[in-house]
Design a protein around this motif. Structure first.
Motif, short mmCIF file in Angstrom:
data_model
loop_
_atom_site.label_atom_id
_atom_site.label_comp_id
_atom_site.label_asym_id
_atom_site.label_seq_id
_atom_site.Cartn_x
_atom_site.Cartn_y
_atom_site.Cartn_z
N ARG A 171 62.67 33.16 27.33
CA ARG A 171 61.78 34.62 27.41
C ARG A 171 61.46 35.18 28.66
O ARG A 171 61.57 36.03 29.01
CB ARG A 171 60.65 34.08 26.70
CG ARG A 171 59.26 35.26 26.46
CD ARG A 171 58.17 34.69 25.56
NE ARG A 171 57.38 35.86 25.30
CZ ARG A 171 57.59 37.22 24.49
NH1 ARG A 171 58.78 36.86 23.82
NH2 ARG A 171 57.07 37.81 24.47
N ASP A 214 64.56 36.89 29.78
CA ASP A 214 64.34 38.45 29.24
C ASP A 214 63.50 39.41 30.15
O ASP A 214 63.80 40.32 30.14
CB ASP A 214 63.93 38.36 27.86
CG ASP A 214 65.11 37.84 26.82
OD1 ASP A 214 66.34 38.01 27.20
OD2 ASP A 214 64.69 37.48 25.75
N LYS A 215 62.52 38.72 30.58
CA LYS A 215 61.49 39.57 31.12
C LYS A 215 61.70 39.72 32.75
O LYS A 215 61.56 40.96 33.42
CB LYS A 215 59.96 38.86 30.97
CG LYS A 215 59.01 39.85 31.58
CD LYS A 215 57.47 39.02 31.33
CE LYS A 215 56.26 40.03 31.63
NZ LYS A 215 55.02 39.24 31.18
N TYR A 216 62.33 38.80 33.52
CA TYR A 216 62.47 38.98 34.76
C TYR A 216 64.03 38.80 35.36
O TYR A 216 64.31 38.98 36.63
CB TYR A 216 61.61 37.67 35.54
CG TYR A 216 60.11 37.86 35.31
CD1 TYR A 216 59.29 38.69 35.86
CD2 TYR A 216 59.47 37.19 34.49
CE1 TYR A 216 58.11 38.94 35.48
CE2 TYR A 216 58.13 37.04 34.01
CZ TYR A 216 57.34 38.06 34.73
OH TYR A 216 55.99 37.96 34.39
N SER A 260 60.22 45.10 25.31
CA SER A 260 59.77 43.72 25.11
C SER A 260 59.58 43.36 23.95
O SER A 260 59.11 44.30 23.38
CB SER A 260 58.73 43.14 26.53
OG SER A 260 57.62 44.17 26.15
N SER A 269 66.91 42.80 24.69
CA SER A 269 65.61 42.64 25.39
C SER A 269 64.95 41.37 24.77
O SER A 269 64.10 40.89 25.27
CB SER A 269 64.55 43.74 25.38
OG SER A 269 64.34 44.30 24.45
#
Length: 399
Positions: free
Chosen positions: A58, A61-63, A191, A328
């Protein structure tokens, strides 16, 4: 990335041949004490990896996944380095526990490559990537044993940590990640919440089955590993037991190495689900005769065939997830897939040890073969009901 996976896989497997011998150096222990703690020290890494894999997915995926790969290499390198300074079994156990937090380097690299690769060649590229980790895993135990003989166990941990840190440097300098930017009119969200990710998996029955098969495959792969040396001794005798046990272990890795890329390329052409169904049935069929072997060469050939079948399941599964999960959320979905793999790593050795202890070595082959064949039938049913029949119905309605 191939070289980074090679170094990481080789470094992790380097320590496996002498963990129990390293424990013996901490004191005058009984054989049962050493065997028990060897199992705990080996297995605890997978427990923490099971917990943390979705979390890292997770965050990736975000950073961005490149940053997570570098953090993972630093964490692995530090934990292995400190193992070289351990003075008790408890210290080694806690460091292996800490190591599990960062063990998702190779699955995270698969997630990164899958998002950077066109869908039409994802299986081939992921198969190529897997050959790096397989080659490292094949060479790691041999090199680790040689280093331990030459420099001692503690020094070997310190040398191994250098190669792990080198993997982090390779990623930092040699890998470029293209972060996906989503426009306002893009159909895909930038997201997803954890609930949305889980619901996406549950609402896609074939994807859910593919991920559950990850546990089954690892159970099959690891069920025989703790007792393979004992089985080799039973059918071959005590002469050169370490050499022939190593040959039996390596045969599966060699089959994996030779065919992983080819299975991935074939999946790109005819469909990943079809390849998974075929490989599950193939693995189940070649596993069964292992219960009836009478000499070491028969076992080596069967292990080679098993490596061909089980090895192809890894890149094909990841490529299928790449196909079915939005970009994402792919890291988190692959994180759950990795957790299920680590769950199989925990269950497999325990199942194999229990079956062999109560019913003999043959029972391990019978039960594992049955599990793989059941997995093949479940995969076939899911594919037929939700993919083949659905497409057929859509085609008829269009006509």
């Amino acid at each position: 990335m191939w070289f980074a996976n090679f170094f990481i896989a080789g470094s992790i497997t380097m320590v496996l041949p002498f963990i129990s011998l390293y424990i013996e150096e901490f004191g005058s222990f009984s054989d049962s004490y050493v065997q028990t703690w060897s199992g705990w020290v080996f297995g605890i890494t997978f427990v923490t990896a099971f917990i943390f894999s979705p979390i890292w997915g997770r965050i990736g995926d975000k950073y961005g996944r490149k940053k997570i790969l570098i953090i993972s290499a630093l964490g692995l390198g530090l934990s292995v380095l400190l193992m070289g300074f351990a003075n008790s079994v408890w210290e080694l156990f806690l460091l292996r526990l800490f190591m599990g937090v960062f063990t998702g380097f190779i699955p995270m690299s698969q997630a990164m490559i899958s998002t950077q690769t066109p869908k039409r060649i994802a299986g081939q590229v992921l198969g190529t990537l897997q050959t790096g980790s397989i080659t490292g895993a094949l060479m790691g135990p041999l090199l680790g044993g040689a280093l331990a003989d030459a420099f001692g166990y503690a020094s070997t941990f310190k040398w191994i940590s250098i190669t792990i840190f080198l993997s982090g440097i390779i990623v930092l300098v040699g890998v470029k990640e293209i972060l996906i930017q989503f426009s306002d009119d893009n159909k895909e969200q930038a997201s997803y919440s954890t609930k949305e990710v889980l619901m996406h998996i549950i609402r896609n029955p074939v994807l859910l089955v593919v991920m559950l098969i990850s546990t089954l495959v690892q159970v099959a792969h690891f069920s025989i590993q703790p007792i393979l040396s004992l089985y080799v001794a039973e059918i071959h005798g005590p002469a050169s037991i370490a050499f022939y046990s190593g040959m039996a272990f390596s045969a599966a890795g060699l089959g994996n190495l030779l065919m992983a890329k080819r299975w991935g390329r074939l999946g790109d052409r005819i469909g990943y689900t079809k390849i998974m169904i075929f490989l599950l049935f193939m693995a189940g069929i070649v596993y069964l005769p292992g219960a009836f072997v009478t000499n070491i060469w028969q076992l080596v050939v069967l292990r080679f065939l098993l490596g061909i079948s089980i090895g192809g399941l890894v890149p094909v599964r990841v490529a299928y997830i790449r196909q079915e999960a939005p970009l994402s959320m792919q890291g988190e979905v692959l994180g759950y897939n990795t957790s299920l793999r680590f769950l199989g790593n925990i269950i497999g050795p325990a199942l194999g040890g229990m079956l062999s202890g109560f019913f003999g070595f043959s029972a391990v082959f019978f039960v594992t073969s049955g599990l793989l064949l059941i997995g093949g039938f479940i995969m076939l049913g899911a594919w037929y009901k939700h993919e083949y029949e659905g497409k057929r119905t859509h085609s008829l309605s269009s006509s």
